[in-house]
Design an enzyme around this catalytic site. Structure first.
Site, short mmCIF file in Angstrom:
data_model
loop_
_atom_site.label_atom_id
_atom_site.label_comp_id
_atom_site.label_asym_id
_atom_site.label_seq_id
_atom_site.Cartn_x
_atom_site.Cartn_y
_atom_site.Cartn_z
N TYR A 141 0.85 -1.19 0.00
CA TYR A 141 0.00 0.00 0.00
C TYR A 141 0.89 1.24 0.00
O TYR A 141 1.83 1.32 0.77
CB TYR A 141 -0.89 0.01 1.24
CG TYR A 141 -1.79 1.24 1.34
CD1 TYR A 141 -2.80 1.45 0.41
CD2 TYR A 141 -1.62 2.16 2.37
CE1 TYR A 141 -3.62 2.57 0.50
CE2 TYR A 141 -2.44 3.28 2.47
CZ TYR A 141 -3.44 3.48 1.53
OH TYR A 141 -4.26 4.58 1.63
N ASP A 236 9.33 2.92 -0.24
CA ASP A 236 8.28 3.63 0.49
C ASP A 236 8.40 3.23 1.96
O ASP A 236 7.95 2.17 2.38
CB ASP A 236 6.91 3.26 -0.09
CG ASP A 236 5.77 3.97 0.64
OD1 ASP A 236 6.06 4.74 1.58
OD2 ASP A 236 4.61 3.75 0.27
N LYS A 264 4.00 8.97 8.80
CA LYS A 264 3.83 8.36 10.12
C LYS A 264 4.83 8.87 11.16
O LYS A 264 4.68 9.99 11.62
CB LYS A 264 3.78 6.84 9.98
CG LYS A 264 2.62 6.43 9.04
CD LYS A 264 2.19 4.99 9.07
CE LYS A 264 0.89 4.82 8.29
NZ LYS A 264 0.98 4.24 6.98
#
Ligand SMILES: *Cc1c(COP(=O)(O)O)cnc(C)c1O
Length: 419
Positions: A141, A236, A264
């Site tokens: 994702y 990522d 995050k």
């Protein structure tokens, strides 16, 4: 109003009652808890119950809720105003700090989310290489940008094909997909499309669809094949960055991507994303180069101050201590699973991340995840919730341990499990 009533009301004003799908408790036989406050390792809901939190806002809160240093930084920054739309020193300090601690990054740009970071990485790679296709891996994702919303992630697991309505065929035709850890598939794709692949993007520690740790050789292979074909490699690291270690998986494995994205942990719970690379690539971004990217609230001073306070606490010792605590937690949890009807479950752990799954070996690709794990998870989740333990509310979401999960919390966790 209690959580159930608030959720009922939310359904009236907000699609599905939530502002991000995985919060909706879809597939679970209970409604989302409404949280009114949090502290350390605990969430407190409006119903008067508290939970040991292993979701930790899906990763950002590596020091726990209301880490004193981060809270202080936020309060101090807010006193000076909270958005200038102009240059300010906070983001410079964070940029300098990160670039000086991560060897392969010369420059960084801050934006507001992981999605924005990856979106920019894709555009940057296309601008830099002049090529158009991107290759992603099934189950990874990368946020909700169209071009990578294909065979993606936990919120979408169970949904097949192009992952979302509204993503055009034109877009999907520019995105190629392979299974994780499958060299031959990647080789085939490069044999066919090699000259036209701008970017190969991967979570170097896939953690949005279970925890599917890759062989180092596979990631090294991606490094080599992209170099050979003059495609760029994106790691990522929105979850793994500042989490596995300061320099994420790139540093941990000693493999250098061309572009890296963060989110995050980098914002310590405030909305921050970042895209970073060597200077030659970053100079392609506006206002220097021709690849446009912008943001009204980008590098928001309060978020930058929070991010800086957050990452400054990340020392070598910090990470080894966090891993030790995580090991204690997973050992206890595994024992409880074994004794309580979940003996077919194993816990896969990497640093301060873990995932419970009914399987007997390490899983490395989406195909290897057993089917229909949702129903058993639903049962497990509800038992734990009742005991005051809050896992990420989806079978494919991993759990996060923070520095606030100290020995006292570990003891309480054990007590609550067998209560
Ligand atoms: C969470 C995540 C994103 C998206 O970040 P948002 O801040 O939710 O937009 C992208 N990539 C990875 C690897 C993630 O874990």
């Amino acid at each position: 109003m209690n959580s159930e009533q608030l959720f009922e009301k939310s359904l009236q004003f907000v699609p599905g009652g939530v502002h991000s799908p995985v919060r909706s408790f879809k597939g679970l036989h209970t409604t989302p808890r409404f949280i009114k406050r949090a502290n350390g390792a605990y969430l407190y809901d409006v119903d008067g119950k508290n939970y040991i939190d292993f979701c930790m806002s899906f990763g950002p809160l590596i020091h726990g809720h209301r880490s004193p240093q981060v809270e202080k930084a936020i309060k101090e920054a807010v006193e000076n105003g909270w958005s200038y739309g102009a240059c300010e020193p906070y983001s410079l300090e964070l940029a300098e700090y990160i670039c000086s601690r991560i060897s392969f990054i010369d420059q960084i740009r801050f934006l507001n989310s992981g999605t924005e970071a990856v979106m920019t990485a894709v555009r940057l790679a296309r601008g830099f290489t002049g090529k158009s296709k991107v290759l992603k891996f099934v189950g990874c994702y990368h946020g909700h940008l169209d071009s990578l919303l294909i065979k993606a992630g936990s919120g979408l697991a169970g949904v097949t094909a192009a992952s979302s309505l509204g993503v055009t065929e034109q877009t999907t035709s520019e995105t190629l997909t392979c299974q994780l850890n499958d060299k031959e598939a990647v080789e085939k794709i490069f044999a066919e499309f090699g000259d036209d692949i701008a970017l190969v993007g991967i979570e170097p520690l896939p953690a949005n669809n279970g925890l599917l740790e890759q062989d180092k050789e596979f990631l090294q292979f991606l490094r080599d094949i992209t170099k050979k074909h003059e495609s760029l490699l994106l790691f990522d690291e929105v979850i793994s960055g500042f989490r596995i270690g300061f320099g994420g998986m790139s540093e941990y494995l000693g493999i250098t991507p061309d572009i890296v994205t963060y989110g995050k942990v980098i914002g310590g719970g405030m909305p921050v994303g970042a895209v970073a690379a060597r200077k030659e690539i970053m100079q392609m971004l506006a206002p220097v180069g021709g690849v446009y990217q912008a943001g009204t609230l980008s590098a928001n001073p309060v978020a930058m101050a929070a991010g800086l306070a957050n990452v400054k606490l990340l020392t070598e010792d910090f990470y080894s201590q966090l891993e030790t605590q995580t090991k204690k937690i997973t050992t206890i949890f595994q024992k409880w699973l074994n004794e309580n009807g979940f003996e077919d479950y194993q816990i896969l752990q990497k640093a301060s991340l873990f995932w419970q799954v009914p399987a007997t070996k390490k899983l490395k690709s989406e195909q290897e995840i057993p089917e229909h794990i949702g129903q058993r998870f639903s049962k497990l989740f509800e038992i734990l919730l009742e005991k005051g333990i809050y896992l990420s509310p989806n079978a494919y979401e991993i759990s996060f341990v923070s520095a606030a999960h100290d020995d006292e919390v570990v003891q309480e966790f054990e007590k609550r499990l067998w209560s």
